[in-house]
Enzyme design. Structure first.
Site, PDB file in Angstrom:
ATOM      1  N   GLY A  22       0.800  -1.221   0.000  1.00  0.00           N
ATOM      2  CA  GLY A  22       0.000   0.000   0.000  1.00  0.00           C
ATOM      3  C   GLY A  22       0.831   1.269   0.000  1.00  0.00           C
ATOM      4  O   GLY A  22       0.676   2.140  -0.853  1.00  0.00           O
ATOM      5  N   ALA A 116       9.822  -8.086  10.727  1.00  0.00           N
ATOM      6  CA  ALA A 116      10.647  -7.515   9.668  1.00  0.00           C
ATOM      7  C   ALA A 116      11.069  -6.091  10.008  1.00  0.00           C
ATOM      8  O   ALA A 116      12.195  -5.672   9.699  1.00  0.00           O
ATOM      9  CB  ALA A 116       9.886  -7.538   8.340  1.00  0.00           C
ATOM     10  N   CYS A 168      -4.073 -10.009   2.569  1.00  0.00           N
ATOM     11  CA  CYS A 168      -3.861 -11.013   1.524  1.00  0.00           C
ATOM     12  C   CYS A 168      -3.261 -12.296   2.089  1.00  0.00           C
ATOM     13  O   CYS A 168      -3.285 -13.343   1.439  1.00  0.00           O
ATOM     14  CB  CYS A 168      -2.970 -10.448   0.425  1.00  0.00           C
TER      15      CYS A 168
END
Length: 636
Positions: A22, A116, A168
């Site tokens: 995004g 991450a 997702c």
């Protein structure tokens, strides 16, 4: 630096963008249009249909392809002369070591998970490269700058237990229990509630992710359909055609759909592949009564696969009866306090957890994690991406004293401003990541904690390490954990006490990939709360600290001198009882946004112009109990 000199420096400046979702799509477009020519972008994800409403570099024809690669190709249409390198990979891959990060003058995060983010934070600290961190959550967003020795790093302040994930992930590659719980809620709505195309739970036949070859994927899908003897239509349509047969539903959801996912071989090269479940096989296996029914209080029980399969069967029959009683075209409404609905979600979520090799959860745990869905907002991503570039320009122009943490509010403040500047806080001297000698104290029971739990739950999950090596400071240099495969596997199921570890023992932990060393002091305790395996002394991860008050009288990126009360994910919790922000790619994560209470109070003393509105917001946040964060999942 003059404008021309800055423009020339941008064309030669090498930058790394981590994430092409995004925020990443907007950011890449902004960078090339601003004049950046040497860009490298990395993202492990592939494009999903649900991304297309906001990740504008992608089109329907790109579904199933690498986000990083397609983003590169799309951005080059804006600026063909740009030199862009795309990596379809995880930034946590050992190939991307400290030397790799030293190739860049600036790193910009557009990530979707805390692990991450922690990793990139540490790599930038080790490489001494400035990092611009960002995130959005619905209408809220923020950008901050992290520089070694000058500002707080991403991990300087404790944060609430992470509950962030991209939407997702839910359909194809769940990696956490919460992903499976949201999938089970989607499934409930698809079968019994109001049907929503964005909440489809089956793999998409239009997704060519199997080998990035639509024809190949279609052929595999056809083969899978024949094997499973099902036609791939919408979940609700198919369920109605079977009369909501529990066994057929079970085999479709946990066998046929999983077999179809396995045909997408690109997904499983760097992930553990799921294991399909078959109704007949499960009921032919021998299970103990304890595995089938669990022990202890009903809501606290964690059943076996057979137990959850039976619960799934019973709950489907009950919900089917409720639909019939309501009449043709009726719909059920999800309510976590409705026993049949909760049984269904608990069973479906746990069966999916088993398929994807996760530890299953009790009904109580599933209920506490269930919540509402808030979508990502494309406009928020665009605003935040613009602010990232503005902060990048100041950083590269050696105007670091002008850099700020910028918050994007949901509504204008009394000064009619949406953007809120905050001064960058200095490093936290007690930070277990960026302090000169990182050190933590962990309280646990050395007689009950095994080495595997120390490695997975404490060092990797809690402290964000990737490949830790652990040495006991016992005068002999005993190696407890080695990152070399197979060297210390024999230790995994042994208790810490088996190695002479006791109250006051010290462990030296090294993660050579992150160039990070941590000294862990252990306190033995037999009085930990129920179900609590360890505590980090002095840490309060489940209660986000009070947000900082923005500064006044200092310019921000857009030249505005006004200030406002920043919005936070905690504020969002005050507006919604159970906020679950899904279907997005990044999370609200500025360390300044979660500044310490001491820091906030210190700043407040310098500001006598707080409005009643800002004060009331702060009061509501301050009074909010820690448990209010339990149902918050902040994203994009």
């Amino acid at each position: 630096m003059k404008v021309m000199e800055l423009a020339e420096s941008l064309s030669s400046c090498r930058v790394l963008v981590v994430g092409a979702g995004g925020i990443g799509c907007e950011l890449l477009k902004n960078l090339v249009l601003t004049g950046f020519k040497k860009i490298e972008v990395i993202d492990l994800d592939t494009i999903d249909v649900s991304n297309l409403n906001r990740q504008f570099l992608f089109q329907k024809k790109h579904v199933g392809k690498s986000k990083a690669q397609v983003a590169k190709e799309s951005v080059l249409r804006f600026c063909p002369s740009a030199n862009i390198t795309a990596y379809h990979d995880s930034i946590m891959n050992p190939d991307y070591n400290v030397e790799f990060f030293r190739n860049f003058q600036l790193v910009m995060n557009a990530l979707d998970n805390r692990a991450a983010r922690n990793h990139v934070n540490r790599m930038c600290l080790a490489a001494d490269i400035p990092l611009i961190e960002s995130g959005t959550a619905g209408y809220l967003g923020q950008v901050t700058v992290i520089k070694k020795g000058q500002t707080e790093c991403y991990e300087c302040q404790p944060k609430p237990t992470q509950k962030t994930f991209p939407g997702c992930t839910i359909r194809n590659t769940p990696s956490e229990p919460i992903h499976c719980i949201v999938w089970a809620k989607y499934l409930y709505n698809q079968l019994f509630g109001e049907e929503d195309a964005d909440q489809e739970v089956s793999p998409d036949t239009a997704d060519p992710e199997a080998a990035w070859n639509p024809a190949d994927a279609a052929a595999r899908a056809t083969a899978s359909n024949k094997d499973g003897d099902i036609k791939r239509v919408s979940t609700k349509e198919w369920a109605r055609s079977t009369g909501y047969d529990p066994v057929k539903l079970f085999n479709k959801l946990f066998k046929d759909d999983i077999m179809y996912l396995l045909t997408m071989d690109k997904l499983w090269k760097k992930r553990k592949a799921p294991l399909p479940l078959d109704w007949t096989e499960i009921h032919h296996l021998e299970f103990s009564q304890e595995e089938a029914c669990g022990t202890g209080l009903k809501d606290q029980q964690v059943l076996g696969v057979q137990g959850y399969a039976q619960l799934f069967h019973r709950s489907v029959e009950t919900l089917r009866s409720q639909l019939i009683e309501k009449g043709e075209g009726a719909e059920l409404v999800w309510d976590k306090d409705d026993p049949p609905a909760m049984d269904f979600v608990t069973a479906a979520a746990n069966l999916r957890m088993n398929v994807f090799s996760m530890n299953m959860k009790s009904r109580f745990d599933v209920k506490s994690m269930a919540g509402n869905i808030i979508p990502a907002i494309a406009t928020t991503n665009a605003v935040i991406a613009g602010l990232i570039v503005l902060e990048a320009l100041k950083t590269l122009n050696s105007e670091f004293d002008q850099c700020r943490t910028i918050f994007l509010n949901k509504q204008p403040n009394p000064r009619k401003k949406l953007l809120v500047p905050c001064a960058l806080d200095p490093p936290n001297p007690s930070c277990y990541v960026c302090a000169s000698k990182p050190e933590v104290t962990v309280k646990l029971n050395v007689h009950k904690t095994i080495v595997q739990a120390l490695q997975d739950k404490i060092l990797k999950e809690k402290f964000g390490m990737v490949a830790p090596d652990v040495q006991i400071e016992d005068g002999k240099g005993t190696i407890l954990i080695s990152s070399e495969e197979g060297e210390t596997e024999a230790n995994n199921n042994k208790f810490l006490s088996d190695f002479g570890i006791r109250n006051g023992s010290r462990l030296q932990v090294d993660d050579f990939l992150q160039d990070y060393t941590l000294l862990v002091n252990l306190i033995h305790s037999e009085e930990l709360e129920k179900d609590v395996e360890f505590e980090v002394v002095g840490d309060a991860p489940d209660k986000a600290p009070t947000p900082s008050v923005p500064e006044e009288g200092k310019n921000i990126a857009n030249g505005n001198k006004d200030s406002a009360q920043p919005s936070t994910s905690s504020k969002a919790a005050a507006e919604d009882d159970d906020v679950l922000i899904v279907d997005s790619d990044e999370e609200p994560s500025s360390s300044t946004m979660e500044a310490s209470p001491e820091s906030s109070n210190r700043k407040r003393k310098h500001h006598g112009t707080d409005t009643d509105d800002a004060a009331s917001k702060r009061k509501r946040l301050d009074q909010q109990p820690a448990d209010d964060d339990e149902d918050i999942i902040a994203l994009d």
